[in-house]
Design a protein around this motif. Sequence first.
Motif, PDB file in Angstrom:
ATOM      1  N   THR A  79      -7.220  10.787  -6.189  1.00 40.70           N
ATOM      2  CA  THR A  79      -7.324  10.146  -7.501  1.00 40.70           C
ATOM      3  C   THR A  79      -7.951  11.152  -8.458  1.00 40.70           C
ATOM      4  OG1 THR A  79      -7.712   8.077  -6.327  1.00 40.70           O
ATOM      5  CG2 THR A  79      -8.090   8.078  -8.718  1.00 40.70           C
ATOM      6  N   ASN A  80      -7.276  11.359  -9.583  1.00 39.28           N
ATOM      7  CA  ASN A  80      -7.739  12.359 -10.550  1.00 39.28           C
ATOM      8  C   ASN A  80      -9.064  11.948 -11.175  1.00 39.28           C
ATOM      9  OD1 ASN A  80      -5.301  13.547 -10.055  1.00 39.28           O
ATOM     10  ND2 ASN A  80      -4.361  12.965 -12.007  1.00 39.28           N
ATOM     11  N   SER A  81      -9.784  12.943 -11.647  1.00 37.43           N
ATOM     12  CA  SER A  81     -11.007  12.754 -12.417  1.00 37.43           C
ATOM     13  C   SER A  81     -10.802  11.713 -13.525  1.00 37.43           C
ATOM     14  CB  SER A  81     -11.340  14.134 -13.019  1.00 37.43           C
ATOM     15  OG  SER A  81     -12.075  14.045 -14.173  1.00 37.43           O
ATOM     16  N   GLY A  82     -11.736  10.769 -13.615  1.00 36.69           N
ATOM     17  CA  GLY A  82     -11.673   9.766 -14.678  1.00 36.69           C
ATOM     18  C   GLY A  82     -10.603   8.702 -14.472  1.00 36.69           C
ATOM     19  N   ASN A  83     -10.038   8.634 -13.269  1.00 35.25           N
ATOM     20  CA  ASN A  83      -8.968   7.665 -12.998  1.00 35.25           C
ATOM     21  C   ASN A  83      -9.409   6.616 -11.984  1.00 35.25           C
ATOM     22  OD1 ASN A  83      -5.777   8.573 -13.859  1.00 35.25           O
ATOM     23  ND2 ASN A  83      -7.445   9.994 -14.270  1.00 35.25           N
ATOM     24  N   TRP A  84      -8.549   5.644 -11.783  1.00 35.72           N
ATOM     25  CA  TRP A  84      -8.770   4.553 -10.838  1.00 35.72           C
ATOM     26  C   TRP A  84      -7.653   4.536  -9.813  1.00 35.72           C
ATOM     27  CZ3 TRP A  84     -12.678   0.741 -11.085  1.00 35.72           C
ATOM     28  CH2 TRP A  84     -13.554   0.901 -12.172  1.00 35.72           C
ATOM     29  N   SER A  85      -7.944   4.048  -8.635  1.00 29.63           N
ATOM     30  CA  SER A  85      -6.875   3.809  -7.654  1.00 29.63           C
ATOM     31  C   SER A  85      -7.187   2.538  -6.890  1.00 29.63           C
ATOM     32  CB  SER A  85      -6.680   5.002  -6.715  1.00 29.63           C
ATOM     33  OG  SER A  85      -7.865   5.318  -6.053  1.00 29.63           O
ATOM     34  N   SER A  86      -6.252   2.161  -6.035  1.00 35.07           N
ATOM     35  CA  SER A  86      -6.268   0.820  -5.433  1.00 35.07           C
ATOM     36  C   SER A  86      -6.465  -0.162  -6.593  1.00 35.07           C
ATOM     37  CB  SER A  86      -7.376   0.676  -4.388  1.00 35.07           C
ATOM     38  OG  SER A  86      -7.175   1.581  -3.337  1.00 35.07           O
ATOM     39  N   TYR A  87      -5.773   0.114  -7.671  1.00 32.39           N
ATOM     40  CA  TYR A  87      -6.001  -0.525  -8.965  1.00 32.39           C
ATOM     41  C   TYR A  87      -4.692  -0.678  -9.695  1.00 32.39           C
ATOM     42  CZ  TYR A  87      -8.395  -1.454 -13.359  1.00 32.39           C
ATOM     43  OH  TYR A  87      -8.855  -2.046 -14.513  1.00 32.39           O
ATOM     44  N   PRO A  88      -4.411  -1.788 -10.389  1.00 30.95           N
ATOM     45  CA  PRO A  88      -5.320  -2.915 -10.508  1.00 30.95           C
ATOM     46  C   PRO A  88      -5.668  -3.462  -9.124  1.00 30.95           C
ATOM     47  CG  PRO A  88      -3.106  -3.507 -11.235  1.00 30.95           C
ATOM     48  CD  PRO A  88      -3.109  -2.036 -11.026  1.00 30.95           C
ATOM     49  N   PRO A  89      -6.807  -4.153  -9.026  1.00 34.18           N
ATOM     50  CA  PRO A  89      -7.295  -4.541  -7.701  1.00 34.18           C
ATOM     51  C   PRO A  89      -6.254  -5.365  -6.937  1.00 34.18           C
ATOM     52  CG  PRO A  89      -8.933  -4.997  -9.397  1.00 34.18           C
ATOM     53  CD  PRO A  89      -7.678  -4.621 -10.116  1.00 34.18           C
ATOM     54  N   HIS A  90      -6.058  -4.999  -5.676  1.00 30.34           N
ATOM     55  CA  HIS A  90      -5.156  -5.773  -4.825  1.00 30.34           C
ATOM     56  C   HIS A  90      -5.857  -6.079  -3.511  1.00 30.34           C
ATOM     57  CE1 HIS A  90      -4.108  -1.692  -3.204  1.00 30.34           C
ATOM     58  NE2 HIS A  90      -4.263  -2.370  -2.078  1.00 30.34           N
ATOM     59  N   LYS A  91      -5.324  -7.071  -2.818  1.00 31.54           N
ATOM     60  CA  LYS A  91      -5.868  -7.424  -1.509  1.00 31.54           C
ATOM     61  C   LYS A  91      -4.720  -7.692  -0.553  1.00 31.54           C
ATOM     62  CE  LYS A  91      -6.307 -12.464  -2.113  1.00 31.54           C
ATOM     63  NZ  LYS A  91      -5.663 -13.016  -0.936  1.00 31.54           N
ATOM     64  N   HIS A  92      -5.036  -7.729   0.714  1.00 25.74           N
ATOM     65  CA  HIS A  92      -4.062  -8.084   1.767  1.00 25.74           C
ATOM     66  C   HIS A  92      -4.893  -8.706   2.883  1.00 25.74           C
ATOM     67  CE1 HIS A  92      -5.501  -4.062   2.760  1.00 25.74           C
ATOM     68  NE2 HIS A  92      -4.879  -3.596   1.697  1.00 25.74           N
ATOM     69  N   ASP A  93      -5.324  -9.960   2.628  1.00 23.62           N
ATOM     70  CA  ASP A  93      -6.211 -10.592   3.624  1.00 23.62           C
ATOM     71  C   ASP A  93      -5.750 -11.991   4.014  1.00 23.62           C
ATOM     72  OD1 ASP A  93      -6.917 -12.073   1.402  1.00 23.62           O
ATOM     73  OD2 ASP A  93      -8.966 -11.301   1.261  1.00 23.62           O
ATOM     74  N   ARG A  94      -4.443 -12.284   3.741  1.00 23.81           N
ATOM     75  CA  ARG A  94      -3.889 -13.571   4.168  1.00 23.81           C
ATOM     76  C   ARG A  94      -2.626 -13.299   4.965  1.00 23.81           C
ATOM     77  NH1 ARG A  94      -2.051 -17.787   0.501  1.00 23.81           N
ATOM     78  NH2 ARG A  94      -1.346 -16.033  -0.738  1.00 23.81           N
ATOM     79  N   ASP A  95      -2.576 -13.870   6.168  1.00 21.97           N
ATOM     80  CA  ASP A  95      -1.396 -13.685   7.021  1.00 21.97           C
ATOM     81  C   ASP A  95      -0.357 -14.711   6.568  1.00 21.97           C
ATOM     82  OD1 ASP A  95       0.261 -12.886   9.017  1.00 21.97           O
ATOM     83  OD2 ASP A  95      -0.909 -13.729  10.666  1.00 21.97           O
ATOM     84  N   ASN A  96       0.309 -14.382   5.476  1.00 20.75           N
ATOM     85  CA  ASN A  96       1.175 -15.356   4.816  1.00 20.75           C
ATOM     86  C   ASN A  96       2.425 -14.654   4.284  1.00 20.75           C
ATOM     87  OD1 ASN A  96       1.891 -17.831   3.651  1.00 20.75           O
ATOM     88  ND2 ASN A  96       0.972 -17.259   1.680  1.00 20.75           N
ATOM     89  N   LEU A  97       3.117 -13.987   5.218  1.00 19.16           N
ATOM     90  CA  LEU A  97       4.329 -13.267   4.814  1.00 19.16           C
ATOM     91  C   LEU A  97       5.429 -14.270   4.453  1.00 19.16           C
ATOM     92  CD1 LEU A  97       4.065 -10.429   7.426  1.00 19.16           C
ATOM     93  CD2 LEU A  97       4.190 -10.119   4.943  1.00 19.16           C
ATOM     94  N   PRO A  98       6.315 -14.009   3.542  1.00 20.92           N
ATOM     95  CA  PRO A  98       6.522 -12.712   2.902  1.00 20.92           C
ATOM     96  C   PRO A  98       5.634 -12.462   1.668  1.00 20.92           C
ATOM     97  CG  PRO A  98       8.254 -14.209   2.231  1.00 20.92           C
ATOM     98  CD  PRO A  98       7.371 -14.974   3.187  1.00 20.92           C
ATOM     99  N   GLU A  99       4.726 -13.405   1.311  1.00 23.21           N
ATOM    100  CA  GLU A  99       3.912 -13.186   0.099  1.00 23.21           C
ATOM    101  C   GLU A  99       2.831 -12.125   0.302  1.00 23.21           C
ATOM    102  OE1 GLU A  99       4.700 -16.700   0.545  1.00 23.21           O
ATOM    103  OE2 GLU A  99       6.284 -16.147  -0.861  1.00 23.21           O
ATOM    104  N   GLU A 100       2.155 -12.188   1.445  1.00 29.91           N
ATOM    105  CA  GLU A 100       0.987 -11.306   1.655  1.00 29.91           C
ATOM    106  C   GLU A 100       0.783 -11.094   3.150  1.00 29.91           C
ATOM    107  OE1 GLU A 100      -2.450 -12.786  -0.426  1.00 29.91           O
ATOM    108  OE2 GLU A 100      -3.835 -11.415   0.599  1.00 29.91           O
ATOM    109  N   SER A 101       0.357  -9.889   3.526  1.00 23.95           N
ATOM    110  CA  SER A 101       0.038  -9.648   4.942  1.00 23.95           C
ATOM    111  C   SER A 101      -1.471  -9.547   5.115  1.00 23.95           C
ATOM    112  CB  SER A 101       0.726  -8.382   5.460  1.00 23.95           C
ATOM    113  OG  SER A 101       0.416  -7.285   4.634  1.00 23.95           O
ATOM    114  N   PHE A 102      -1.926  -9.796   6.347  1.00 25.99           N
ATOM    115  CA  PHE A 102      -3.344  -9.627   6.661  1.00 25.99           C
ATOM    116  C   PHE A 102      -3.532  -8.238   7.262  1.00 25.99           C
ATOM    117  CE2 PHE A 102      -6.949  -9.482   9.466  1.00 25.99           C
ATOM    118  CZ  PHE A 102      -7.949 -10.025   8.690  1.00 25.99           C
ATOM    119  N   LEU A 103      -4.220  -7.401   6.535  1.00 26.19           N
ATOM    120  CA  LEU A 103      -4.514  -6.052   7.031  1.00 26.19           C
ATOM    121  C   LEU A 103      -5.963  -5.720   6.711  1.00 26.19           C
ATOM    122  CD1 LEU A 103      -1.404  -4.120   5.639  1.00 26.19           C
ATOM    123  CD2 LEU A 103      -1.804  -4.673   8.041  1.00 26.19           C
TER     124      LEU A 103
END
Length: 271
Positions: free
Chosen positions: A165-189
Amino acid sequence: MSQLLRKPNRSELSPGVTIVHEVTTENSPLKYIGFKVVDLASGARYSEELSKIECCIVVLTGRINFTDKEVAFENIGTRDSVFEQIPTDSVYVSNNRYFEVEAVSQARVVLCYSPSEKQLPTRLIKATDNMIENRGKFNNKRLVHNILPDSDPSANRLLVVEVYTNSGNWSSYPPHKHDRDNLPEESFLEETYYHEMNPRQGFVFQRVYTDDRALDETMTVENSDVVLVPAGYHPVGVPDGYTSYYLNVMAGPTRIWKFHNDPDHEWILKR
Ligand SMILES: O=C(O)C[C@@H](O)[C@H](O)C(=O)CO
């Protein structure tokens, strides 16, 4: 001190072999990920008999020889610093196998583990196999080396990626999550972050939070720290003047990376 932030804790295992980090399912809230950072002096050897866990060995820096007694890869690894920003070589080793690495030069290797039962072939993941992506725009630019993405069937559970990630930048952004075992919408990882900064006195901020804020920690992360993400959104912000590197390991019940953006901040993607 946060329960999710791990500082390097060096301990000499044998001459020339130093364990810098050791995250296990026993000493952390994680159930699907184990993680070790090992420093090797030139000529030093480290070996393991894997039981019901698979392992991805990332040659973070330096050069090593690898053997599992059946196949051998010599002089693998491509860089002396992660900030050369070139991909490196890695090796996938399946459960119930032995492996040994020997440092050809001073080296730092990362061992990424996950529970596994089905044996798969040992595989050299060459630097040139890494799928490289430039993601984001504005102050959200990052460079991604996909070491073991979900499109690569070499592993049972492990997903491994490295991100600059470059100086002055953000990553894993905008904030995301993957904590519901509810495919195909979201995976639990679950996820781990191993961080480095250039120059090394730098720091980044990482927040880990859930919708209900039952978990909400903002950490100041320094060189060689590890952040654990058992659940929740996990954005990283990088101060001006510093470049951030991190190595992510993800694992869960299904080997698919399907994330969910924080609806409050998803508008950022639409600019
Ligand atoms: O694109 C990024 O900013 C990297 C992240 O996606 C990071 O690999 C991650 O958070 C995975 O869930």
